[in-house]
Design a protein around this motif. Structure first.
Motif, mmCIF file in Angstrom:
data_model
loop_
_atom_site.group_PDB
_atom_site.id
_atom_site.type_symbol
_atom_site.label_atom_id
_atom_site.label_comp_id
_atom_site.label_asym_id
_atom_site.label_seq_id
_atom_site.Cartn_x
_atom_site.Cartn_y
_atom_site.Cartn_z
ATOM 1 N N THR A 27 0.836 -1.207 0.000
ATOM 2 C CA THR A 27 0.000 0.000 0.000
ATOM 3 C C THR A 27 0.864 1.248 0.000
ATOM 4 O OG1 THR A 27 -1.732 -1.192 1.178
ATOM 5 C CG2 THR A 27 -1.845 1.213 1.223
ATOM 6 N N GLY A 28 1.899 1.255 0.815
ATOM 7 C CA GLY A 28 2.796 2.417 0.881
ATOM 8 C C GLY A 28 3.506 2.666 -0.438
ATOM 9 N N ILE A 29 3.966 1.617 -1.066
ATOM 10 C CA ILE A 29 4.651 1.769 -2.360
ATOM 11 C C ILE A 29 3.681 2.262 -3.419
ATOM 12 C CG2 ILE A 29 5.835 0.519 -4.204
ATOM 13 C CD1 ILE A 29 6.912 -1.368 -1.957
ATOM 14 N N THR A 30 2.461 1.739 -3.403
ATOM 15 C CA THR A 30 1.450 2.153 -4.373
ATOM 16 C C THR A 30 1.063 3.612 -4.176
ATOM 17 O OG1 THR A 30 0.592 -0.101 -4.393
ATOM 18 C CG2 THR A 30 -0.826 1.583 -5.308
ATOM 19 N N ALA A 31 1.013 4.056 -2.928
ATOM 20 C CA ALA A 31 0.578 5.418 -2.615
ATOM 21 C C ALA A 31 1.703 6.441 -2.718
ATOM 22 C CB ALA A 31 -0.007 5.460 -1.201
ATOM 23 N N GLY A 32 2.916 5.999 -2.961
ATOM 24 C CA GLY A 32 4.059 6.901 -3.005
ATOM 25 C C GLY A 32 4.000 7.909 -4.140
ATOM 26 N N PHE A 33 4.889 8.868 -4.092
ATOM 27 C CA PHE A 33 4.941 9.908 -5.114
ATOM 28 C C PHE A 33 5.445 9.374 -6.450
ATOM 29 C CE2 PHE A 33 5.231 12.339 -1.142
ATOM 30 C CZ PHE A 33 4.126 13.137 -1.324
ATOM 31 N N ASP A 34 6.315 8.387 -6.398
ATOM 32 C CA ASP A 34 6.786 7.758 -7.631
ATOM 33 C C ASP A 34 5.678 6.885 -8.184
ATOM 34 O OD1 ASP A 34 9.290 8.884 -7.278
ATOM 35 O OD2 ASP A 34 9.984 7.195 -6.077
ATOM 36 N N GLU A 35 5.708 6.676 -9.468
ATOM 37 C CA GLU A 35 4.686 5.824 -10.070
ATOM 38 C C GLU A 35 5.153 4.380 -10.072
ATOM 39 O OE1 GLU A 35 3.305 7.156 -13.835
ATOM 40 O OE2 GLU A 35 3.009 9.189 -13.136
ATOM 41 N N HIS A 36 4.371 3.535 -9.421
ATOM 42 C CA HIS A 36 4.684 2.121 -9.349
ATOM 43 C C HIS A 36 3.455 1.297 -9.708
ATOM 44 C CE1 HIS A 36 7.658 3.859 -6.456
ATOM 45 N NE2 HIS A 36 8.441 3.096 -7.178
ATOM 46 N N ASP A 37 3.692 0.205 -10.364
ATOM 47 C CA ASP A 37 2.663 -0.780 -10.663
ATOM 48 C C ASP A 37 2.916 -1.934 -9.701
ATOM 49 O OD1 ASP A 37 0.737 -2.387 -11.800
ATOM 50 O OD2 ASP A 37 1.978 -2.947 -13.522
ATOM 51 N N VAL A 38 2.105 -2.033 -8.640
ATOM 52 C CA VAL A 38 2.362 -2.996 -7.571
ATOM 53 C C VAL A 38 1.346 -4.131 -7.624
ATOM 54 C CG1 VAL A 38 2.623 -3.303 -5.084
ATOM 55 C CG2 VAL A 38 3.282 -1.135 -6.136
ATOM 56 N N LYS A 39 1.874 -5.339 -7.539
ATOM 57 C CA LYS A 39 1.044 -6.533 -7.515
ATOM 58 C C LYS A 39 1.462 -7.372 -6.308
ATOM 59 C CE LYS A 39 0.512 -6.637 -12.548
ATOM 60 N NZ LYS A 39 -0.263 -5.475 -12.552
ATOM 61 N N VAL A 40 0.473 -7.924 -5.620
ATOM 62 C CA VAL A 40 0.722 -8.790 -4.467
ATOM 63 C C VAL A 40 0.413 -10.220 -4.877
ATOM 64 C CG1 VAL A 40 -0.104 -9.422 -2.161
ATOM 65 C CG2 VAL A 40 0.321 -7.023 -2.714
ATOM 66 N N LEU A 41 1.320 -11.127 -4.565
ATOM 67 C CA LEU A 41 1.157 -12.534 -4.893
ATOM 68 C C LEU A 41 1.185 -13.367 -3.619
ATOM 69 C CD1 LEU A 41 1.032 -14.893 -6.930
ATOM 70 C CD2 LEU A 41 3.537 -14.802 -6.989
ATOM 71 N N PHE A 42 0.066 -14.036 -3.331
ATOM 72 C CA PHE A 42 0.013 -14.994 -2.230
ATOM 73 C C PHE A 42 0.597 -16.299 -2.756
ATOM 74 C CE2 PHE A 42 -3.589 -12.128 -1.465
ATOM 75 C CZ PHE A 42 -3.383 -11.770 -0.140
ATOM 76 N N THR A 43 1.681 -16.753 -2.169
ATOM 77 C CA THR A 43 2.336 -17.975 -2.619
ATOM 78 C C THR A 43 2.839 -18.760 -1.412
ATOM 79 O OG1 THR A 43 3.942 -18.880 -4.200
ATOM 80 C CG2 THR A 43 4.610 -16.893 -2.993
ATOM 81 N N GLN A 44 3.303 -19.952 -1.634
ATOM 82 C CA GLN A 44 3.715 -20.872 -0.578
ATOM 83 C C GLN A 44 2.587 -20.926 0.466
ATOM 84 O OE1 GLN A 44 7.699 -19.798 0.691
ATOM 85 N NE2 GLN A 44 8.400 -19.635 -1.418
ATOM 86 N N ASP A 45 2.882 -20.838 1.760
ATOM 87 C CA ASP A 45 1.828 -20.884 2.778
ATOM 88 C C ASP A 45 0.963 -19.622 2.787
ATOM 89 O OD1 ASP A 45 2.389 -23.437 3.635
ATOM 90 O OD2 ASP A 45 3.634 -22.803 5.321
ATOM 91 N N GLY A 46 1.402 -18.577 2.125
ATOM 92 C CA GLY A 46 0.588 -17.374 1.996
ATOM 93 C C GLY A 46 -0.683 -17.619 1.206
ATOM 94 N N ALA A 47 -0.734 -18.710 0.443
ATOM 95 C CA ALA A 47 -1.928 -19.046 -0.335
ATOM 96 C C ALA A 47 -3.148 -19.223 0.563
ATOM 97 C CB ALA A 47 -1.684 -20.319 -1.152
ATOM 98 N N TYR A 48 -2.942 -19.643 1.803
ATOM 99 C CA TYR A 48 -4.068 -19.789 2.728
ATOM 100 C C TYR A 48 -4.794 -18.454 2.943
ATOM 101 C CZ TYR A 48 -2.460 -24.470 4.023
ATOM 102 O OH TYR A 48 -2.092 -25.794 3.993
ATOM 103 N N ALA A 49 -4.072 -17.365 2.891
ATOM 104 C CA ALA A 49 -4.671 -16.046 3.104
ATOM 105 C C ALA A 49 -5.585 -15.629 1.961
ATOM 106 C CB ALA A 49 -3.580 -14.996 3.306
ATOM 107 N N ALA A 50 -5.446 -16.240 0.799
ATOM 108 C CA ALA A 50 -6.263 -15.893 -0.362
ATOM 109 C C ALA A 50 -7.606 -16.619 -0.378
ATOM 110 C CB ALA A 50 -5.501 -16.210 -1.649
ATOM 111 N N MET A 51 -7.834 -17.484 0.578
ATOM 112 C CA MET A 51 -9.066 -18.272 0.598
ATOM 113 C C MET A 51 -10.210 -17.461 1.199
ATOM 114 S SD MET A 51 -7.715 -20.739 -0.879
ATOM 115 C CE MET A 51 -9.139 -21.800 -1.005
ATOM 116 N N GLU A 52 -11.413 -17.687 0.673
ATOM 117 C CA GLU A 52 -12.573 -16.907 1.103
ATOM 118 C C GLU A 52 -12.936 -17.125 2.567
ATOM 119 O OE1 GLU A 52 -16.003 -19.904 -0.692
ATOM 120 O OE2 GLU A 52 -15.568 -18.028 -1.698
ATOM 121 N N ASN A 53 -12.543 -18.246 3.151
ATOM 122 C CA ASN A 53 -12.871 -18.485 4.559
ATOM 123 C C ASN A 53 -11.828 -17.914 5.525
ATOM 124 O OD1 ASN A 53 -10.845 -20.311 4.022
ATOM 125 N ND2 ASN A 53 -11.846 -22.045 5.010
ATOM 126 N N THR A 54 -10.802 -17.251 5.020
ATOM 127 C CA THR A 54 -9.817 -16.607 5.882
ATOM 128 C C THR A 54 -10.347 -15.242 6.288
ATOM 129 O OG1 THR A 54 -7.981 -17.729 4.793
ATOM 130 C CG2 THR A 54 -7.445 -15.755 6.057
#
Length: 117
Positions: A27-54
């Protein structure tokens, strides 16, 4: 020139600060003064966070995710990480896009910078 930045969220939701801090950084990088194209990738055990029941409120990321998306950030999940953990793409949150291995590879290869949490 817009820089492409990928934030990898690799840890399970809950019990530590990696997941909320990764989203806050995105969020901070996206909101910065510089222009950035930021994408978040849930991977490895982070994939659990992408589930609708989390519960994103319980993991302290709901507000950060909302702000990140309002700023134009995008959320993705690694399909291979889901399969490895016997999770289905049909149960992924509606605001998170599953990526095939090829799409994930392109996303990371095209990035100018990458951060891992």
């Amino acid at each position: 020139m817009r820089q492409k930045i990928v934030i990898l969220l690799t840890r399970m939701p809950g019990g530590h600060i990696h997941l909320p801090e990764g989203i806050r950084a995105a969020t901070g990088i996206t909101a910065g003064f510089d222009e950035h194209d930021v994408k978040v990738l849930f991977t490895q055990d982070g994939a659990y966070a992408a589930m609708e029941n989390t519960d994103w409120r319980a993991t302290d990321i709901r507000t950060h995710v909302e702000e990140f998306r309002e700023l134009g950030g995008e959320l993705f999940v690694d399909e291979q990480a889901l399969q490895t953990r016997e999770l289905s793409t049909t149960n992924v949150r509606s605001d998170v896009t599953p990526l095939t291995h090829r799409e994930l590879t392109e996303l990371i290869t095209d990035a100018d910078k990458m951060l891992s949490f």
